[in-house]
Design an enzyme around this catalytic site. Structure first.
Site, mmCIF file in Angstrom:
data_model
loop_
_atom_site.group_PDB
_atom_site.id
_atom_site.type_symbol
_atom_site.label_atom_id
_atom_site.label_comp_id
_atom_site.label_asym_id
_atom_site.label_seq_id
_atom_site.Cartn_x
_atom_site.Cartn_y
_atom_site.Cartn_z
ATOM 1 N N TYR A 146 14.768 9.140 27.420
ATOM 2 C CA TYR A 146 13.347 8.920 26.629
ATOM 3 C C TYR A 146 12.855 7.469 26.789
ATOM 4 C CZ TYR A 146 13.677 13.370 23.981
ATOM 5 O OH TYR A 146 13.805 14.452 23.602
ATOM 6 N N LYS A 195 27.841 14.714 30.779
ATOM 7 C CA LYS A 195 27.862 15.441 32.036
ATOM 8 C C LYS A 195 28.522 14.434 33.014
ATOM 9 C CE LYS A 195 26.648 18.634 34.737
ATOM 10 N NZ LYS A 195 27.183 20.009 34.550
ATOM 11 N N ASP A 227 26.696 21.504 29.862
ATOM 12 C CA ASP A 227 26.459 22.890 29.955
ATOM 13 C C ASP A 227 27.456 23.913 29.093
ATOM 14 O OD1 ASP A 227 28.531 21.758 31.527
ATOM 15 O OD2 ASP A 227 27.875 22.903 33.598
ATOM 16 N N ASP A 251 18.479 16.271 21.984
ATOM 17 C CA ASP A 251 17.547 16.969 21.522
ATOM 18 C C ASP A 251 17.600 18.490 22.012
ATOM 19 O OD1 ASP A 251 14.760 17.308 21.079
ATOM 20 O OD2 ASP A 251 14.183 17.394 23.311
ATOM 21 N N ASP A 255 18.085 21.627 19.048
ATOM 22 C CA ASP A 255 17.216 23.059 19.009
ATOM 23 C C ASP A 255 18.150 24.307 18.743
ATOM 24 O OD1 ASP A 255 14.931 21.531 18.734
ATOM 25 O OD2 ASP A 255 13.843 23.059 19.971
HETATM 26 C C1 IPM Z 1 12.513 15.973 18.187
HETATM 27 C C2 IPM Z 1 11.610 16.377 19.143
HETATM 28 C C3 IPM Z 1 10.768 14.837 19.501
HETATM 29 C C4 IPM Z 1 11.919 14.481 20.472
HETATM 30 C C5 IPM Z 1 9.507 15.018 20.500
HETATM 31 C C6 IPM Z 1 8.393 15.234 19.350
HETATM 32 C C7 IPM Z 1 9.156 13.808 21.116
HETATM 33 O O1 IPM Z 1 11.395 17.166 19.830
HETATM 34 O O2 IPM Z 1 12.456 15.192 17.087
HETATM 35 O O3 IPM Z 1 13.609 16.686 18.629
HETATM 36 O O4 IPM Z 1 12.093 15.100 21.851
HETATM 37 O O5 IPM Z 1 12.899 13.640 20.266
HETATM 38 MN MN MN Z 2 13.491 18.010 19.729
#
Ligand code: IPM
Ligand code: MN
Length: 367
Positions: A146, A195, A227, A251, A255
Site C-alpha cells: 500500500y 508467503k 493461500d 485486506d 473480507d
Molecule cells: C479496507 C478498504 C481499504 C483498504 C480501501 C478503501 C483503500 O478496502 O479498509 O479494507 O484496502 O485498506
Molecule cells: Mn478492504
C-alpha cells in the site's frame, strides 16, 4: 467524562450507518453519564467535491486533536463516479491511506465472530457453521504494497507497472507485539500468515514473529501460508484465534472472514497507533448501490463504536453493553436485509428492519 469524537461520515452508506453509531454512543452517554461531543471531518468523495482533495491538512489536524475518530465509509462507484476520473492520488481511497499514514495507525483489528443467530446467513456448510468461530484479524496497516513506491511507464514500447512491497523489522516487530498482546487476552494462539515460500518480506516477517513469540511462552504460535489460510478460513474457521498478517493479505483475508460471519455489514474494525487514539470504521465499503435507501446494516459501525469505547476510552463495561445489545436484537429476530434468511415468513420470528430501526433497537437494549 467528556470525549471528543471526530466523525468522518464519508460517502455512500457512510452517513447513514454513522448516524446509528452516534445514536448508540449518545445512549451510552445517557445511561453511564458520559458526554460525547462530535466534530464532523470531511474525507473521501465528499471532501473532493467540497475542497478538490480527498483529505485536507485541516481534516488531518481535526482528527489529531480528537480523542478518537468514528468513520463510515468512503468512495463511490468506480464505473460511474467522476471521482474515479481523477489521478489515483486524488481519489477518495487516497484520503483514507493518507489519514492512516499521518496518524501512524499501524495496527488494524478486525474481529470476525459468528453469532449463533446468524448461522443461517453463513454461507459455509452446516457442520462448519455449527462449530462457530471467533477470531481477530490483526492487519498491519501502514506498510507493504500500500505504501511502497509505485509507477507506470512505457519500457521498450510496453506499458509496465511496478508496486513495491517493503517491510523493515521494526514495522513487523510492533504489529507482532500487538498481536501477541491481544492473543494473551483471548485464546492465546497466533497464526502468523505470510508467503514465506516466495517473498523475502515474508521471510523477514516470519523471523521477526519467531523472535517476538519467544517473549510470549504462553501463546501458541504457528505460521501459515496465505493461500492455505484463505482455504482454511472456509474449511475450518474455528481453528483461528489471532491471525497476524501484513497489509495486503489482511485486506483480502478480512473480507473473506467477514462474509462467513453472514455479511460484511457485521465486521467492525479499529485502527490503532501506539497511543490511545484510534480510527474506528466498519470493514465494508460505501455500498453506493444501496446508499440513501435506508437499508444498510449499521451493526459493523455500531460495533466499531464499541471498540472505540474499549480501546480508546477504556470503557470496557460500556463496550460490553453495546455488544450485548446487538446480540439481543439479533436474538429477538431483527435483521437488516443482508443478514436475513432467504425465506422470511410470519412464523419464523424474523423481522426485516432498516438502518435507523436497527439503531433504535440497539439503543432500546441499552439500559
Ligand atoms: C479496507 C478498504 C481499504 C483498504 C480501501 C478503501 C483503500 O478496502 O479498509 O479494507 O484496502 O485498506
Ligand atoms: Mn478492504
Amino acid at each position: 467524562m467528556k470525549y471528543k469524537v471526530g466523525v468522518i461520515a464519508g460517502d455512500g452508506i457512510g452517513p447513514e450507518v454513522v448516524a446509528e453509531a452516534k445514536k448508540v454512543l449518545n445512549r451510552i452517554g445517557e445511561v453511564f453519564g458520559h458526554e460525547f461531543c462530535y466534530e464532523e471531518i470531511l474525507m473521501g468523495g465528499c471532501s473532493i467535491d467540497a475542497t478538490g482533495v480527498p483529505l485536507t491538512e485541516e481534516a488531518i489536524a481535526a482528527a489529531k486533536v480528537s480523542d478518537a475518530v468514528l468513520m463510515g465509509s468512503i468512495g463511490g462507484d468506480a464505473k460511474t463516479s467522476p471521482w474515479y476520473q481523477l489521478p489515483p492520488e486524488l481519489r477518495p481511497e487516497a484520503g483514507l491511506l493518507k489519514l492512516r499514514k499521518s496518524l501512524k495507525l499501524f495496527a488494524n483489528l478486525r474481529p470476525a465472530y459468528l453469532y449463533k443467530e446468524l448461522k443461517s446467513a453463513c454461507p459455509l456448510r452446516e457442520d462448519i457453521a455449527n462449530a462457530g468461530f471467533d477470531m481477530m484479524i490483526m492487519r498491519e496497516l501502514t506498510g507493504g504494497l500500500y505504501f511502497g513506491e509505485r509507477k507506470t511507464e512505457e519500457l521498450d514500447g510496453v506499458m509496465t507497472a511496478v508496486d513495491t512491497l517493503v517491510y523493515n523489522e521494526n514495522e513487523i516487530y510492533r504489529i507482532a507485539k500487538r498481536g501477541f498482546d491481544i492473543a494473551m487476552k483471548r485464546k492465546k494462539k497466533v497464526t502468523s500468515v505470510d508467503k514465506a515460500n516466495v517473498l523475502d518480506s515474508s521471510r523477514l516477517w516470519r523471523k521477526v514473529v519467531e523472535k517476538v513469540a519467544k517473549d510470549y511462552p504462553e501463546v501458541a504460535c504457528e505460521h501459515m501460508l496465505v493461500d492455505n489460510c484463505a482455504m482454511q478460513l472456509v474449511r475450518n474457521p474455528a481453528q483461528f484465534d489471532v491471525i497476524l498478517t501484513e497489509n495486503m493479505f489482511g485486506d483480502i483475508l478480512s473480507d473473506e472472514a467477514s462474509m462467513i460471519t453472514g455479511s460484511i455489514g457485521m465486521l467492525p474494525s479499529a485502527s490503532l497507533n501506539d497511543t490511545k487514539f484510534g480510527l474506528y470504521e466498519p470493514s465494508g465499503g460505501s455500498a453506493p448501490d444501496i446508499a440513501g435507501k435506508g437499508i444498510a446494516n449499521p451493526i459493523a459501525t455500531i460495533l466499531s463504536a464499541a471498540m472505540m469505547l474499549r480501546y480508546s476510552f477504556d470503557l470496557d463495561k460500556e463496550a460490553e453493553v453495546v455488544e450485548a445489545a446487538v446480540k439481543k436484537v439479533l436474538t429477538d429476530g431483527y435483521r437488516t436485509e443482508d443478514i436475513a434468511p432467504q425465506i422470511v415468513c410470519s412464523n419464523n420470528g424474523i423481522e426485516i428492519v432498516g438502518t435507523a430501526k436497527m439503531g433504535d433497537l440497539v439503543c432500546e437494549n441499552i439500559r
